[in-house]
Design a protein around this motif. Structure first.
Motif, PDB file in Angstrom:
ATOM      1  N   PRO A  50       0.830  -1.210   0.000  1.00  0.00           N
ATOM      2  CA  PRO A  50       0.000   0.000   0.000  1.00  0.00           C
ATOM      3  C   PRO A  50       0.867   1.265   0.000  1.00  0.00           C
ATOM      4  N   LYS A  51       0.356   2.313  -0.588  1.00  0.00           N
ATOM      5  CA  LYS A  51       1.073   3.593  -0.643  1.00  0.00           C
ATOM      6  C   LYS A  51       0.484   4.596   0.345  1.00  0.00           C
ATOM      7  N   ASP A  52       1.224   5.668   0.506  1.00  0.00           N
ATOM      8  CA  ASP A  52       0.734   6.848   1.231  1.00  0.00           C
ATOM      9  C   ASP A  52       0.287   6.571   2.655  1.00  0.00           C
ATOM     10  N   GLY A  53       1.064   5.791   3.391  1.00  0.00           N
ATOM     11  CA  GLY A  53       0.758   5.570   4.797  1.00  0.00           C
ATOM     12  C   GLY A  53      -0.390   4.606   5.046  1.00  0.00           C
ATOM     13  N   LEU A  54      -0.913   3.975   4.012  1.00  0.00           N
ATOM     14  CA  LEU A  54      -1.967   2.980   4.205  1.00  0.00           C
ATOM     15  C   LEU A  54      -1.322   1.673   4.658  1.00  0.00           C
ATOM     16  N   HIS A  55      -2.120   0.785   5.257  1.00  0.00           N
ATOM     17  CA  HIS A  55      -1.511  -0.352   5.930  1.00  0.00           C
ATOM     18  C   HIS A  55      -1.935  -1.724   5.444  1.00  0.00           C
ATOM     19  N   PHE A  56      -3.085  -1.853   4.838  1.00  0.00           N
ATOM     20  CA  PHE A  56      -3.651  -3.171   4.580  1.00  0.00           C
ATOM     21  C   PHE A  56      -3.557  -3.566   3.107  1.00  0.00           C
ATOM     22  N   ILE A  57      -3.537  -4.858   2.860  1.00  0.00           N
ATOM     23  CA  ILE A  57      -3.505  -5.359   1.485  1.00  0.00           C
ATOM     24  C   ILE A  57      -4.681  -4.793   0.697  1.00  0.00           C
ATOM     25  N   ALA A  58      -5.823  -4.660   1.330  1.00  0.00           N
ATOM     26  CA  ALA A  58      -7.009  -4.106   0.649  1.00  0.00           C
ATOM     27  C   ALA A  58      -6.799  -2.658   0.209  1.00  0.00           C
ATOM     28  N   ASP A  59      -5.794  -1.986   0.769  1.00  0.00           N
ATOM     29  CA  ASP A  59      -5.491  -0.602   0.399  1.00  0.00           C
ATOM     30  C   ASP A  59      -4.613  -0.491  -0.847  1.00  0.00           C
ATOM     31  N   ILE A  60      -4.142  -1.610  -1.367  1.00  0.00           N
ATOM     32  CA  ILE A  60      -3.283  -1.586  -2.552  1.00  0.00           C
ATOM     33  C   ILE A  60      -4.096  -1.139  -3.753  1.00  0.00           C
ATOM     34  N   ASP A  61      -3.536  -0.222  -4.516  1.00  0.00           N
ATOM     35  CA  ASP A  61      -4.181   0.271  -5.730  1.00  0.00           C
ATOM     36  C   ASP A  61      -4.091  -0.815  -6.799  1.00  0.00           C
ATOM     37  N   PRO A  62      -5.212  -1.259  -7.357  1.00  0.00           N
ATOM     38  CA  PRO A  62      -5.177  -2.279  -8.404  1.00  0.00           C
ATOM     39  C   PRO A  62      -4.277  -1.890  -9.580  1.00  0.00           C
ATOM     40  N   ALA A  63      -4.157  -0.615  -9.858  1.00  0.00           N
ATOM     41  CA  ALA A  63      -3.287  -0.167 -10.948  1.00  0.00           C
ATOM     42  C   ALA A  63      -1.827  -0.543 -10.673  1.00  0.00           C
ATOM     43  N   ASP A  64      -1.428  -0.551  -9.412  1.00  0.00           N
ATOM     44  CA  ASP A  64      -0.060  -0.950  -9.065  1.00  0.00           C
ATOM     45  C   ASP A  64       0.168  -2.439  -9.334  1.00  0.00           C
ATOM     46  N   VAL A  65      -0.860  -3.236  -9.117  1.00  0.00           N
ATOM     47  CA  VAL A  65      -0.766  -4.674  -9.390  1.00  0.00           C
ATOM     48  C   VAL A  65      -0.646  -4.896 -10.902  1.00  0.00           C
ATOM     49  N   ILE A  66      -1.454  -4.203 -11.656  1.00  0.00           N
ATOM     50  CA  ILE A  66      -1.405  -4.328 -13.120  1.00  0.00           C
ATOM     51  C   ILE A  66      -0.046  -3.875 -13.649  1.00  0.00           C
ATOM     52  N   THR A  67       0.489  -2.815 -13.102  1.00  0.00           N
ATOM     53  CA  THR A  67       1.817  -2.339 -13.510  1.00  0.00           C
ATOM     54  C   THR A  67       2.872  -3.408 -13.258  1.00  0.00           C
ATOM     55  N   ALA A  68       2.825  -4.052 -12.108  1.00  0.00           N
ATOM     56  CA  ALA A  68       3.790  -5.108 -11.784  1.00  0.00           C
ATOM     57  C   ALA A  68       3.660  -6.275 -12.761  1.00  0.00           C
ATOM     58  N   ILE A  69       2.439  -6.653 -13.097  1.00  0.00           N
ATOM     59  CA  ILE A  69       2.217  -7.734 -14.067  1.00  0.00           C
ATOM     60  C   ILE A  69       2.771  -7.326 -15.423  1.00  0.00           C
ATOM     61  N   ASP A  70       2.496  -6.097 -15.832  1.00  0.00           N
ATOM     62  CA  ASP A  70       2.989  -5.603 -17.120  1.00  0.00           C
ATOM     63  C   ASP A  70       4.512  -5.590 -17.177  1.00  0.00           C
ATOM     64  N   GLU A  71       5.180  -5.324 -16.063  1.00  0.00           N
ATOM     65  CA  GLU A  71       6.634  -5.334 -16.030  1.00  0.00           C
ATOM     66  C   GLU A  71       7.166  -6.724 -16.391  1.00  0.00           C
ATOM     67  N   PHE A  72       6.519  -7.769 -15.888  1.00  0.00           N
ATOM     68  CA  PHE A  72       6.933  -9.123 -16.249  1.00  0.00           C
ATOM     69  C   PHE A  72       6.701  -9.383 -17.726  1.00  0.00           C
ATOM     70  N   HIS A  73       5.553  -8.976 -18.219  1.00  0.00           N
ATOM     71  CA  HIS A  73       5.237  -9.175 -19.637  1.00  0.00           C
ATOM     72  C   HIS A  73       6.268  -8.472 -20.505  1.00  0.00           C
ATOM     73  N   ASP A  74       6.596  -7.230 -20.165  1.00  0.00           N
ATOM     74  CA  ASP A  74       7.567  -6.456 -20.944  1.00  0.00           C
ATOM     75  C   ASP A  74       8.958  -7.099 -20.897  1.00  0.00           C
ATOM     76  N   SER A  75       9.367  -7.581 -19.720  1.00  0.00           N
ATOM     77  CA  SER A  75      10.715  -8.137 -19.599  1.00  0.00           C
ATOM     78  C   SER A  75      10.824  -9.501 -20.275  1.00  0.00           C
ATOM     79  N   THR A  76       9.765 -10.290 -20.289  1.00  0.00           N
ATOM     80  CA  THR A  76       9.846 -11.602 -20.925  1.00  0.00           C
ATOM     81  C   THR A  76       9.636 -11.515 -22.430  1.00  0.00           C
ATOM     82  N   SER A  77       8.882 -10.542 -22.898  1.00  0.00           N
ATOM     83  CA  SER A  77       8.661 -10.433 -24.350  1.00  0.00           C
ATOM     84  C   SER A  77       9.869  -9.840 -25.061  1.00  0.00           C
ATOM     85  N   SER A  78      10.723  -9.104 -24.329  1.00  0.00           N
ATOM     86  CA  SER A  78      11.904  -8.525 -24.951  1.00  0.00           C
ATOM     87  C   SER A  78      13.118  -9.445 -24.837  1.00  0.00           C
ATOM     88  N   ALA A  79      12.970 -10.550 -24.102  1.00  0.00           N
ATOM     89  CA  ALA A  79      14.096 -11.471 -23.903  1.00  0.00           C
ATOM     90  C   ALA A  79      14.258 -12.404 -25.075  1.00  0.00           C
TER      91      ALA A  79
END
Length: 79
Positions: A50-79
């Motif tokens: 979680p960002k900005d002083g938030l504490h719980f898993i439920a406070d995680i921004d779904p966009a941050d999860v999608i960004t992390a997934i996209d990072e894997f896609h980008d790194s494996t597709s360029s390999a």
């Protein structure tokens, strides 16, 4: 072992994916010691917290999860 990516909260699937070196996006709360002690130990992992002083898993921004997934896609597709 045959998964292309695992997205999960801090639980057993994080460590199972790590043992097979499967890319893992792991969602953790803001407890620092927990993230240090139970972090994924694989070569391919992203911890999302979680960002900005938030504490719980439920406070995680779904966009941050999608960004992390996209990072894997980008790194494996360029390999």
């Amino acid at each position: 072992e045959r998964a292309s990516i695992v997205v999960t909260v801090d639980s057993a699937p994080v460590h199972i994916a790590s043992s097979f070196n499967v890319p893992c996006v792991a969602l953790y709360d803001s407890t620092h010691w927990n993230r240090i002690k139970y972090a994924p130990r694989s070569d391919w992992n992203r911890m999302v917290i979680p960002k900005d002083g938030l504490h719980f898993i439920a406070d995680i921004d779904p966009a941050d999860v999608i960004t992390a997934i996209d990072e894997f896609h980008d790194s494996t597709s360029s390999a």
